[in-house]
Design an enzyme around this catalytic site. Structure first.
Site, PDB file in Angstrom:
ATOM      1  N   LYS A  10       0.827  -1.221   0.000  1.00 37.25           N
ATOM      2  CA  LYS A  10       0.000   0.000   0.000  1.00 37.25           C
ATOM      3  C   LYS A  10       0.854   1.262   0.000  1.00 37.25           C
ATOM      4  CE  LYS A  10      -2.228  -0.765   3.912  1.00 37.25           C
ATOM      5  NZ  LYS A  10      -1.731  -2.090   4.315  1.00 37.25           N
ATOM      6  N   ARG A  17      -9.736   1.734   8.903  1.00 33.86           N
ATOM      7  CA  ARG A  17      -9.460   0.321   9.164  1.00 33.86           C
ATOM      8  C   ARG A  17     -10.501  -0.328  10.076  1.00 33.86           C
ATOM      9  NH1 ARG A  17      -3.174   1.033   8.657  1.00 33.86           N
ATOM     10  NH2 ARG A  17      -2.465  -1.096   8.682  1.00 33.86           N
ATOM     11  N   ARG A  50      10.997  -7.291   4.895  1.00 35.00           N
ATOM     12  CA  ARG A  50      11.035  -5.880   5.295  1.00 35.00           C
ATOM     13  C   ARG A  50      11.625  -5.738   6.693  1.00 35.00           C
ATOM     14  NH1 ARG A  50       5.474  -2.622   5.107  1.00 35.00           N
ATOM     15  NH2 ARG A  50       5.092  -3.570   7.124  1.00 35.00           N
ATOM     16  N   ARG A  78      11.696  -2.508  11.245  1.00 37.23           N
ATOM     17  CA  ARG A  78      10.496  -1.977  11.900  1.00 37.23           C
ATOM     18  C   ARG A  78      10.161  -2.831  13.110  1.00 37.23           C
ATOM     19  NH1 ARG A  78       5.525  -0.267   8.004  1.00 37.23           N
ATOM     20  NH2 ARG A  78       4.380  -1.262   9.700  1.00 37.23           N
ATOM     21  N   ARG A  94      -0.923  -8.753  13.484  1.00 36.99           N
ATOM     22  CA  ARG A  94      -1.387  -7.691  12.584  1.00 36.99           C
ATOM     23  C   ARG A  94      -2.284  -8.271  11.489  1.00 36.99           C
ATOM     24  NH1 ARG A  94       3.741  -5.348  10.475  1.00 36.99           N
ATOM     25  NH2 ARG A  94       2.461  -3.847   9.368  1.00 36.99           N
TER      26      ARG A  94
HETATM   27  P1  AMP Z   1       0.782   0.598   8.536  1.00 38.09           P
HETATM   28  O1  AMP Z   1       2.105   1.236   8.264  1.00 38.09           O
HETATM   29  O2  AMP Z   1      -0.328   1.224   7.762  1.00 38.09           O
HETATM   30  O3  AMP Z   1       0.819  -0.906   8.419  1.00 38.09           O
HETATM   31  O4  AMP Z   1       0.460   0.902  10.077  1.00 38.09           O
HETATM   32  C1  AMP Z   1       1.332   0.479  11.108  1.00 38.09           C
HETATM   33  C2  AMP Z   1       0.576   0.426  12.430  1.00 38.09           C
HETATM   34  O5  AMP Z   1       0.065   1.728  12.745  1.00 38.09           O
HETATM   35  C3  AMP Z   1      -0.636  -0.482  12.448  1.00 38.09           C
HETATM   36  O6  AMP Z   1      -0.306  -1.842  12.701  1.00 38.09           O
HETATM   37  C4  AMP Z   1      -1.443   0.123  13.599  1.00 38.09           C
HETATM   38  O7  AMP Z   1      -0.882  -0.191  14.868  1.00 38.09           O
HETATM   39  C5  AMP Z   1      -1.211   1.618  13.373  1.00 38.09           C
HETATM   40  N1  AMP Z   1      -2.235   2.166  12.456  1.00 38.09           N
HETATM   41  C6  AMP Z   1      -2.041   2.661  11.196  1.00 38.09           C
HETATM   42  N2  AMP Z   1      -3.199   3.073  10.659  1.00 38.09           N
HETATM   43  C7  AMP Z   1      -4.163   2.822  11.588  1.00 38.09           C
HETATM   44  C8  AMP Z   1      -5.572   2.997  11.617  1.00 38.09           C
HETATM   45  N3  AMP Z   1      -6.243   3.509  10.574  1.00 38.09           N
HETATM   46  N4  AMP Z   1      -6.210   2.625  12.753  1.00 38.09           N
HETATM   47  C9  AMP Z   1      -5.560   2.135  13.814  1.00 38.09           C
HETATM   48  N5  AMP Z   1      -4.245   1.910  13.847  1.00 38.09           N
HETATM   49  C10 AMP Z   1      -3.540   2.255  12.736  1.00 38.09           C
END
Ligand code: AMP
Length: 185
Positions: free
Chosen positions: A9, A84, A123, A129, A140
């Site tokens: 994404k 989400r 990654r 990370r 996740r």
């Molecule tokens: P991502 O980089 O989009 O995979 O986001 C990394 C982490 O940030 C996720 O596993 C959540 O802990 C948090 N996060 C990102 N976007 C959201 C969202 N829309 N709602 C809740 N937590 C989020």
């Protein structure tokens, strides 16, 4: 832009938002920037992120509301990783209505589970990370399938869903996305 963790994404959203000339709003990136800067928001978000859980809706919604009311979002924006949860969808609808804006499309990057896990493991060794460890990756994915995957059917029933195969080279996926969304590259 929707899809499971590791679907690509962030990579695709960066390219597509540049083509469209609109801001790329990644809630994950905003949380990570706050974690790095040690802000109170970052301290709170990190607890959830490191466990593979979602940051609470109240915190996330307030952050997005603040971001999309900036002037640069007036012509449009690309949301990456938001909404989400069902509650986030409701809040987003309210934010858009109050700004007289609407969703043009919901793009889902589809990838099979084995591919996603191997990308995330790769990654973790490349980027380090803290939420890319094996246990956290598993959590996740669970949270994604429990809380976020159902939103895709909802957007499909509204006629907004565009699905693109996320497997393959970055440029190939971008080509499929631009074709599916009728974006001129
Ligand atoms: P991502 O980089 O989009 O995979 O986001 C990394 C982490 O940030 C996720 O596993 C959540 O802990 C948090 N996060 C990102 N976007 C959201 C969202 N829309 N709602 C809740 N937590 C989020």
């Amino acid at each position: 832009m929707m899809g499971p963790p590791g679907a690509g994404k962030g990579t695709q959203a960066a390219v597509i938002s540049a083509m469209l000339g609109v801001p790329h709003i990644s809630t994950g990136d905003i949380f990570r920037a706050n974690v790095s800067a040690g802000t109170p928001l970052g301290v709170e978000a990190k607890r959830y992120m490191d466990a593979g859980e979602y940051v609470p809706d109240g915190v996330t919604n307030a952050m997005v509301r603040d971001r999309i009311t900036h002037d640069d979002c007036r012509p449009g924006f690309l949301l990456d990783g938001y909404p989400r949860t069902v509650e986030q969808v409701g809040e987003l609808n309210a934010m858009l209505a109050s700004a007289s804006q609407k969703l043009d499309a919901v793009l889902e990057l589809t990838v099979d589970l084995d591919e996603v896990v191997s990308r995330l493991v790769k990654r973790s060794s490349e980027q380090g990370r803290s939420d890319d460890t094996e246990d956290v990756i598993r959590r996740r994915l669970e949270v994604y399938f429990e809380q976020t995957a159902p939103l895709i059917e909802m957007y499909e029933s509204q006629g907004l869903l565009v699905q693109v195969d996320g497997l393959g080279a970055i440029d190939d996926v971008t080509g499929r996305v631009t074709a599916a969304l009728n974006i001129e590259a």
